[in-house]
Motif scaffolding. Structure first.
Motif, short mmCIF file in Angstrom:
data_model
loop_
_atom_site.label_atom_id
_atom_site.label_comp_id
_atom_site.label_asym_id
_atom_site.label_seq_id
_atom_site.Cartn_x
_atom_site.Cartn_y
_atom_site.Cartn_z
N ARG A 20 23.78 45.01 54.92
CA ARG A 20 24.19 46.25 54.26
C ARG A 20 25.46 46.04 53.45
O ARG A 20 25.58 46.49 52.31
N MET A 21 26.43 45.34 54.02
CA MET A 21 27.68 45.08 53.31
C MET A 21 27.45 44.22 52.08
O MET A 21 28.07 44.44 51.02
N GLU A 22 26.56 43.25 52.18
CA GLU A 22 26.27 42.38 51.04
C GLU A 22 25.59 43.15 49.92
O GLU A 22 25.89 42.95 48.73
N GLN A 23 24.68 44.07 50.27
CA GLN A 23 24.05 44.90 49.25
C GLN A 23 25.10 45.76 48.53
O GLN A 23 25.06 45.91 47.30
N MET A 24 26.03 46.32 49.29
CA MET A 24 27.10 47.13 48.70
C MET A 24 27.99 46.27 47.81
O MET A 24 28.38 46.69 46.71
N ARG A 25 28.31 45.08 48.27
CA ARG A 25 29.17 44.19 47.48
C ARG A 25 28.52 43.87 46.14
O ARG A 25 29.16 43.91 45.09
N ARG A 26 27.21 43.57 46.18
CA ARG A 26 26.50 43.24 44.94
C ARG A 26 26.48 44.42 43.98
O ARG A 26 26.68 44.27 42.77
N LYS A 27 26.22 45.61 44.51
CA LYS A 27 26.19 46.80 43.65
C LYS A 27 27.54 47.03 42.99
O LYS A 27 27.62 47.33 41.79
N LEU A 28 28.60 46.90 43.76
CA LEU A 28 29.94 47.14 43.22
C LEU A 28 30.30 46.10 42.17
O LEU A 28 30.79 46.44 41.08
N LEU A 29 30.08 44.83 42.48
CA LEU A 29 30.43 43.78 41.52
C LEU A 29 29.57 43.86 40.26
O LEU A 29 30.05 43.60 39.14
N ASN A 94 47.14 34.68 30.93
CA ASN A 94 48.22 34.78 29.93
C ASN A 94 47.76 35.46 28.63
O ASN A 94 48.12 35.05 27.54
N ARG A 95 46.99 36.53 28.76
CA ARG A 95 46.51 37.26 27.60
C ARG A 95 47.54 38.30 27.15
O ARG A 95 48.32 38.80 27.95
N GLU A 96 47.48 38.64 25.88
CA GLU A 96 48.39 39.64 25.34
C GLU A 96 47.81 41.05 25.41
O GLU A 96 48.53 42.02 25.52
N GLY A 97 46.50 41.15 25.33
CA GLY A 97 45.86 42.46 25.35
C GLY A 97 45.45 42.87 26.75
O GLY A 97 45.98 42.39 27.76
N VAL A 98 44.47 43.77 26.82
CA VAL A 98 44.01 44.30 28.10
C VAL A 98 43.16 43.25 28.83
O VAL A 98 42.30 42.60 28.24
N THR A 99 43.42 43.10 30.13
CA THR A 99 42.64 42.21 30.99
C THR A 99 42.07 43.03 32.14
O THR A 99 42.80 43.78 32.79
N ARG A 100 40.76 42.88 32.36
CA ARG A 100 40.09 43.58 33.47
C ARG A 100 39.58 42.53 34.45
O ARG A 100 38.78 41.67 34.09
N LEU A 101 40.03 42.62 35.69
CA LEU A 101 39.63 41.67 36.73
C LEU A 101 39.08 42.41 37.94
O LEU A 101 39.48 43.54 38.24
N CYS A 102 38.17 41.76 38.66
CA CYS A 102 37.66 42.30 39.91
C CYS A 102 37.54 41.17 40.93
O CYS A 102 37.61 39.99 40.58
N TYR A 103 37.36 41.54 42.19
CA TYR A 103 37.35 40.54 43.27
C TYR A 103 36.63 41.10 44.48
O TYR A 103 36.46 42.32 44.63
N ALA A 104 36.21 40.20 45.35
CA ALA A 104 35.62 40.57 46.64
C ALA A 104 35.87 39.41 47.59
O ALA A 104 35.41 38.29 47.33
N GLY A 105 36.59 39.65 48.66
CA GLY A 105 36.87 38.57 49.60
C GLY A 105 37.58 39.08 50.85
O GLY A 105 38.12 40.19 50.86
N SER A 106 37.59 38.27 51.86
CA SER A 106 38.27 38.63 53.11
C SER A 106 39.77 38.49 52.96
O SER A 106 40.27 37.60 52.25
N VAL A 107 40.49 39.38 53.62
CA VAL A 107 41.94 39.27 53.76
C VAL A 107 42.24 39.32 55.26
O VAL A 107 41.42 39.76 56.06
#
Length: 384
Positions: A20-29, A94-107
């Motif tokens: 279930r968590m993996e399905q949610m992770r895939r949908k979000l990413l 090191n970009r000058e304009g807008v950068t959009r990043l995402c992630y998924a991992g354990s902390v």
């Protein structure tokens, strides 16, 4: 001592919940991807300064620390991925304009927290760097709402605040650091008597404003009330205007919007608008986010930033339990036609489990609701 025991608040995720968590992770990413957010995978371990610089004492206390035997330097196991994305944006991309990043991992955290009360959350989030306007806050908030709705969360409520309001009052009153910390704690706990005591001797307009913050919570009408009760400082006027704009932009998203101007979560980390997502059936926030323009300067390159993160373990706790996964049981046989059919079914997304010899008595454990059987010269899938 039993060797198989895990440390307190550290748990295995078993197959049903993991699926279930993996399905949610895939949908979000996948959702983040189509909005232009690029996936990054930072390391679990970094030098401590990189993980906690500019992130406040709370994150430092939450971080497990170890000594690097190669260098002798102190290292930390990440307790939050957001500072890592800020480092990546500042120094690697090191970009000058807008950068959009995402992630998924354990902390990993020294103490349990969140909905799942775990020390190992599975953190998923999105961060937008390089834009200081309310437009990027709104983009992030829309993305959060769409993400939560895509994984089955209904009846969402987003609660907003703005740390710039309290910060403006502190600055204009010349409040000392120690007094600021006391007021911060009192407002977080809505302790008006403590606020009244700590503000004795301050100018009356500042004192009344700080006392008012504890009462300024509710719907959109709170912003009108705040405009009447708070000083007309530029920073406060802009904060209230931005909050009002956000409320208008979320009107068509099937979301209830509320405000709590005494909510100062992450005050030493955030620099502007902050928000938390709630839903019926959950005992606490599903996701947290906000603007943190000042963290980039800690990495030597100031960049405006806004984003959110959530814990997939916590998110999965109150969702309805899914039915067992449907699967097809196939016999073990040296049959080329059977192998081709199994391959075709799997290519179409079906789960096909081969029934290995000698385990016929345990077929029920495989969770199969259909079986591949040979009818005459052809193989067919039949319902059990």
């Amino acid at each position: 001592m039993r060797n198989w025991l895990l440390p307190e608040y550290i748990e295995d995720v078993l197959p049903a919940e993991a699926a279930r968590m993996e399905q949610m992770r895939r949908k979000l990413l996948d959702l983040f991807h189509v909005h232009g957010y690029q996936l990054v995978i930072p390391p679990m371990l970094e030098y401590l300064e990189s993980l906690t610089t500019g992130a406040g004492q709370d994150l430092d206390l939450a971080t497990f620390k170890v000594v690097d035997l190669l260098t002798g330097r102190l290292m930390g196991v990440r307790a939050d991925i957001t500072p890592q994305t800020a480092r990546i944006d500042a120094h690697l991309l090191n970009r000058e304009g807008v950068t959009r990043l995402c992630y998924a991992g354990s902390v990993l955290r020294t103490r349990p927290d969140g909905l799942a009360q775990t020390r190992e959350p599975l953190q998923v989030g999105a961060e937008l760097f390089g834009h200081a306007g309310v437009e990027s806050d709104i983009e992030i908030q829309h993305l959060l709402v769409q993400g939560l709705q895509s994984v089955g969360i209904a009846g969402l409520q987003i609660d907003f605040s703005h740390v710039g309001i309290f910060r403006s009052l502190v600055k204009n009153a010349g409040i000392a650091r120690e007094q600021e910390q006391g007021l911060l704690a009192a407002l977080q706990s809505k302790d008006k008597s403590e606020v009244a005591e700590l503000t004795t001797g301050l100018p009356s307009d500042i004192r009344n404003a700080l006392l008012s913050l504890a009462d300024l919570n509710g719907g959109i009408e709170v912003l009108d009330e705040a405009q009447q009760r708070l000083p007309s400082y530029v920073e406060i006027r802009q904060a209230l205007q931005d909050l009002r704009h956000v409320a208008q932009q979320l009107q068509d998203c099937d979301v209830l919007v509320s405000f709590d101007l005494a909510e100062l979560r992450g005050y030493h980390y955030h620099s502007g608008m902050v928000f938390a997502a709630y839903a019926q059936g959950y005992s606490g926030p599903l996701a947290l986010g906000g603007r943190y323009d000042e963290i980039g300067s800690s990495f030597g390159r100031a960049r405006p930033a806004t984003g959110f993160s959530l814990d997939l373990r916590g998110l999965a706790t109150a969702l309805p339990v899914a039915e067992n996964g449907k699967a097809i049981l196939a016999p073990y046989a040296d049959d080329a036609q059977l192998h081709q059919i199994i391959a075709a079914l799997r290519a179409a997304g079906e789960v096909v489990v081969v029934d290995l010899p000698g385990h016929e008595a345990h077929r029920a454990e495989l969770g199969c609701d259909r079986t591949l059987v040979k009818q005459g010269s052809a193989w067919e899938v039949v319902t059990n």
